[in-house]
Design a protein around this motif. Structure first.
Motif, PDB file in Angstrom:
ATOM      1  N   ALA A   1       0.840  -1.201   0.000  1.00 36.44           N
ATOM      2  CA  ALA A   1       0.000   0.000   0.000  1.00 36.44           C
ATOM      3  C   ALA A   1       0.872   1.247   0.000  1.00 36.44           C
ATOM      4  CB  ALA A   1      -0.941  -0.009   1.203  1.00 36.44           C
ATOM      5  N   GLY A   2       2.003   1.200   0.711  1.00 35.57           N
ATOM      6  CA  GLY A   2       2.927   2.330   0.737  1.00 35.57           C
ATOM      7  C   GLY A   2       3.539   2.615  -0.616  1.00 35.57           C
ATOM      8  N   ALA A   3       3.853   1.562  -1.367  1.00 35.60           N
ATOM      9  CA  ALA A   3       4.369   1.741  -2.725  1.00 35.60           C
ATOM     10  C   ALA A   3       3.324   2.433  -3.595  1.00 35.60           C
ATOM     11  CB  ALA A   3       4.764   0.396  -3.328  1.00 35.60           C
ATOM     12  N   ASN A   4       2.064   2.086  -3.388  1.00 34.48           N
ATOM     13  CA  ASN A   4       0.982   2.732  -4.129  1.00 34.48           C
ATOM     14  C   ASN A   4       0.892   4.215  -3.768  1.00 34.48           C
ATOM     15  OD1 ASN A   4      -1.417   2.675  -5.876  1.00 34.48           O
ATOM     16  ND2 ASN A   4      -2.514   3.061  -3.966  1.00 34.48           N
ATOM     17  N   VAL A   5       0.974   4.537  -2.493  1.00 38.18           N
ATOM     18  CA  VAL A   5       0.932   5.939  -2.060  1.00 38.18           C
ATOM     19  C   VAL A   5       2.112   6.700  -2.660  1.00 38.18           C
ATOM     20  CG1 VAL A   5       1.129   7.482  -0.057  1.00 38.18           C
ATOM     21  CG2 VAL A   5      -0.332   5.450   0.077  1.00 38.18           C
ATOM     22  N   ALA A   6       3.296   6.090  -2.635  1.00 35.72           N
ATOM     23  CA  ALA A   6       4.507   6.745  -3.135  1.00 35.72           C
ATOM     24  C   ALA A   6       4.468   7.019  -4.626  1.00 35.72           C
ATOM     25  CB  ALA A   6       5.729   5.892  -2.792  1.00 35.72           C
ATOM     26  N   SER A   7       3.704   6.236  -5.357  1.00 33.09           N
ATOM     27  CA  SER A   7       3.696   6.381  -6.816  1.00 33.09           C
ATOM     28  C   SER A   7       2.394   6.955  -7.374  1.00 33.09           C
ATOM     29  CB  SER A   7       3.969   5.020  -7.470  1.00 33.09           C
ATOM     30  OG  SER A   7       2.969   4.083  -7.117  1.00 33.09           O
ATOM     31  N   THR A   8       1.441   7.293  -6.518  1.00 31.62           N
ATOM     32  CA  THR A   8       0.151   7.801  -6.980  1.00 31.62           C
ATOM     33  C   THR A   8       0.100   9.316  -6.856  1.00 31.62           C
ATOM     34  OG1 THR A   8      -0.943   5.745  -6.365  1.00 31.62           O
ATOM     35  CG2 THR A   8      -2.349   7.679  -6.633  1.00 31.62           C
ATOM     36  N   ARG A   9      -0.207   9.952  -7.948  1.00 33.37           N
ATOM     37  CA  ARG A   9      -0.202  11.414  -8.040  1.00 33.37           C
ATOM     38  C   ARG A   9      -1.116  12.072  -7.011  1.00 33.37           C
ATOM     39  NH1 ARG A   9      -1.341  14.830 -13.516  1.00 33.37           N
ATOM     40  NH2 ARG A   9      -0.506  16.783 -12.744  1.00 33.37           N
ATOM     41  N   GLY A  10      -2.276  11.532  -6.754  1.00 32.93           N
ATOM     42  CA  GLY A  10      -3.225  12.136  -5.827  1.00 32.93           C
ATOM     43  C   GLY A  10      -2.963  11.796  -4.374  1.00 32.93           C
ATOM     44  N   LEU A  11      -1.924  11.031  -4.100  1.00 30.19           N
ATOM     45  CA  LEU A  11      -1.602  10.658  -2.718  1.00 30.19           C
ATOM     46  C   LEU A  11      -0.240  11.261  -2.356  1.00 30.19           C
ATOM     47  CD1 LEU A  11      -2.870   6.950  -2.711  1.00 30.19           C
ATOM     48  CD2 LEU A  11      -3.958   8.940  -1.673  1.00 30.19           C
ATOM     49  N   GLY A  12       0.726  10.423  -2.016  1.00 26.98           N
ATOM     50  CA  GLY A  12       2.041  10.930  -1.620  1.00 26.98           C
ATOM     51  C   GLY A  12       2.872  11.440  -2.775  1.00 26.98           C
ATOM     52  N   ASN A  13       2.788  10.738  -3.910  1.00 29.99           N
ATOM     53  CA  ASN A  13       3.498  11.123  -5.125  1.00 29.99           C
ATOM     54  C   ASN A  13       4.987  11.376  -4.883  1.00 29.99           C
ATOM     55  OD1 ASN A  13       3.596  11.556  -7.884  1.00 29.99           O
ATOM     56  ND2 ASN A  13       3.102  13.726  -7.720  1.00 29.99           N
ATOM     57  N   CYS A  14       5.606  10.515  -4.088  1.00 30.05           N
ATOM     58  CA  CYS A  14       7.035  10.650  -3.769  1.00 30.05           C
ATOM     59  C   CYS A  14       7.894  10.698  -5.020  1.00 30.05           C
ATOM     60  CB  CYS A  14       7.482   9.508  -2.871  1.00 30.05           C
ATOM     61  SG  CYS A  14       6.532   9.340  -1.345  1.00 30.05           S
ATOM     62  N   VAL A  15       7.475   9.965  -6.048  1.00 36.01           N
ATOM     63  CA  VAL A  15       8.272   9.890  -7.276  1.00 36.01           C
ATOM     64  C   VAL A  15       8.294  11.207  -8.051  1.00 36.01           C
ATOM     65  CG1 VAL A  15       8.040   7.393  -7.540  1.00 36.01           C
ATOM     66  CG2 VAL A  15       6.369   8.906  -8.620  1.00 36.01           C
TER      67      VAL A  15
ATOM     68  N   ALA B   1       5.009  18.562   4.427  1.00 38.92           N
ATOM     69  CA  ALA B   1       4.699  17.807   5.639  1.00 38.92           C
ATOM     70  C   ALA B   1       3.432  17.016   5.332  1.00 38.92           C
ATOM     71  CB  ALA B   1       4.476  18.750   6.816  1.00 38.92           C
ATOM     72  N   PHE B   2       3.531  15.704   5.307  1.00 38.26           N
ATOM     73  CA  PHE B   2       2.397  14.878   4.924  1.00 38.26           C
ATOM     74  C   PHE B   2       1.431  14.603   6.071  1.00 38.26           C
ATOM     75  CE2 PHE B   2       5.302  13.986   1.451  1.00 38.26           C
ATOM     76  CZ  PHE B   2       4.438  14.080   0.377  1.00 38.26           C
ATOM     77  N   TYR B   3       1.849  14.879   7.316  1.00 42.10           N
ATOM     78  CA  TYR B   3       0.958  14.642   8.455  1.00 42.10           C
ATOM     79  C   TYR B   3       0.994  15.855   9.375  1.00 42.10           C
ATOM     80  CZ  TYR B   3      -1.844  11.809  11.615  1.00 42.10           C
ATOM     81  OH  TYR B   3      -2.875  11.318  12.382  1.00 42.10           O
ATOM     82  N   LYS B   4       0.464  16.942   8.863  1.00 45.33           N
ATOM     83  CA  LYS B   4       0.436  18.219   9.567  1.00 45.33           C
ATOM     84  C   LYS B   4      -0.908  18.862   9.280  1.00 45.33           C
ATOM     85  CE  LYS B   4       2.889  22.632   9.469  1.00 45.33           C
ATOM     86  NZ  LYS B   4       4.028  23.364   8.918  1.00 45.33           N
TER      87      LYS B   4
ATOM     88  N   ALA C   1      -2.879   8.799   8.938  1.00 48.69           N
ATOM     89  CA  ALA C   1      -1.875   8.157   9.796  1.00 48.69           C
ATOM     90  C   ALA C   1      -1.480   6.802   9.218  1.00 48.69           C
ATOM     91  CB  ALA C   1      -2.425   8.009  11.218  1.00 48.69           C
ATOM     92  N   GLN C   2      -2.465   6.035   8.738  1.00 46.90           N
ATOM     93  CA  GLN C   2      -2.157   4.716   8.192  1.00 46.90           C
ATOM     94  C   GLN C   2      -1.361   4.819   6.898  1.00 46.90           C
ATOM     95  OE1 GLN C   2      -2.610   1.730   9.810  1.00 46.90           O
ATOM     96  NE2 GLN C   2      -1.177   1.102   8.219  1.00 46.90           N
ATOM     97  N   GLN C   3      -1.650   5.805   6.076  1.00 45.46           N
ATOM     98  CA  GLN C   3      -0.878   5.976   4.846  1.00 45.46           C
ATOM     99  C   GLN C   3       0.573   6.331   5.158  1.00 45.46           C
ATOM    100  OE1 GLN C   3      -3.559   8.847   3.074  1.00 45.46           O
ATOM    101  NE2 GLN C   3      -4.173   7.370   1.485  1.00 45.46           N
ATOM    102  N   VAL C   4       0.806   7.122   6.189  1.00 39.33           N
ATOM    103  CA  VAL C   4       2.174   7.416   6.602  1.00 39.33           C
ATOM    104  C   VAL C   4       2.863   6.117   7.006  1.00 39.33           C
ATOM    105  CG1 VAL C   4       3.624   8.552   8.343  1.00 39.33           C
ATOM    106  CG2 VAL C   4       1.723   9.799   7.292  1.00 39.33           C
ATOM    107  N   GLU C   5       2.175   5.288   7.795  1.00 41.88           N
ATOM    108  CA  GLU C   5       2.758   4.008   8.223  1.00 41.88           C
ATOM    109  C   GLU C   5       3.028   3.101   7.025  1.00 41.88           C
ATOM    110  OE1 GLU C   5       3.933   3.443  11.222  1.00 41.88           O
ATOM    111  OE2 GLU C   5       3.196   5.425  11.780  1.00 41.88           O
ATOM    112  N   ASP C   6       2.138   3.132   6.042  1.00 47.27           N
ATOM    113  CA  ASP C   6       2.332   2.320   4.835  1.00 47.27           C
ATOM    114  C   ASP C   6       3.557   2.787   4.049  1.00 47.27           C
ATOM    115  OD1 ASP C   6       0.018   0.941   5.543  1.00 47.27           O
ATOM    116  OD2 ASP C   6      -1.251   1.993   4.088  1.00 47.27           O
ATOM    117  N   VAL C   7       3.723   4.088   3.902  1.00 46.67           N
ATOM    118  CA  VAL C   7       4.890   4.618   3.190  1.00 46.67           C
ATOM    119  C   VAL C   7       6.173   4.246   3.933  1.00 46.67           C
ATOM    120  CG1 VAL C   7       6.102   6.741   2.501  1.00 46.67           C
ATOM    121  CG2 VAL C   7       3.652   6.490   2.038  1.00 46.67           C
TER     122      VAL C   7
END
Length: 154
Positions: free
Chosen positions: A47-61, A111-114, A140-146
């Motif tokens: 799930a964290g990989a999904n958040v990291a690569s999804t534009r509408g979520l974390g989009n870490c990439v 800041a992703f959790y602020k 909070a769960q998405q942060v834990e997943d990432v």
């Protein structure tokens, strides 16, 4: 009996959310580490990989190169995240994802959790300032997943 099982499952699911640490109550260490889970549940690396690569979520990439992800147009603004689990521990990564400015004051990483203390939040496309507290960018769960995903990057 089946309704009872469903009721127990719903209570268990709501109990997980009840354990989320409020963004304003996150306990950061001296250098920004966060020792305890923000959700009270373990992270899911997939799930964290999904958040990291999804534009509408974390989009870490968008800013970081992550070779483990099959994402086009990976960023070069932030440092590559390959091997990040060899450089940082889980608590440090949790703190960086939650609010990187505590560890790196001059970073451009959001800041992703602020939920308060923003300089210029906007209210969608209204042209007006947002009213705090704002919802955090990630749950909070998405942060834990990432964090769980980042811990696989050795």
């Amino acid at each position: 009996m089946r309704l009872t099982a469903l009721g127990v499952a719903l209570l268990a699911a709501s109990a997980v959310h009840a354990q989320d640490v409020d963004p304003q109550e996150v306990a950061y260490g001296e250098y920004g580490s966060v020792e305890s889970s923000l959700s009270g549940a373990p992270g899911d690396a997939e799930a964290g990989a999904n958040v990291a690569s999804t534009r509408g979520l974390g989009n870490c990439v968008a800013c970081h190169q992550i070779s483990a992800l099959d994402a086009a147009f990976q960023g070069e603004i932030g440092p590559p995240l390959d091997g990040v689990a060899d450089r940082w521990g889980e608590a440090e990564l949790r703190g960086i994802v939650a609010n990187a400015k505590i560890t790196f004051p001059d970073t451009v990483m959001p800041a992703f959790y602020k939920s308060t203390g923003f300089i210029r939040p906007g209210d969608a496309f209204t042209g007006k300032a947002g009213t705090e507290p704002l919802p955090p960018l990630l749950t909070a769960q998405q942060v834990e997943d990432v964090v769980a995903f980042l811990m696989t990057l050795k």
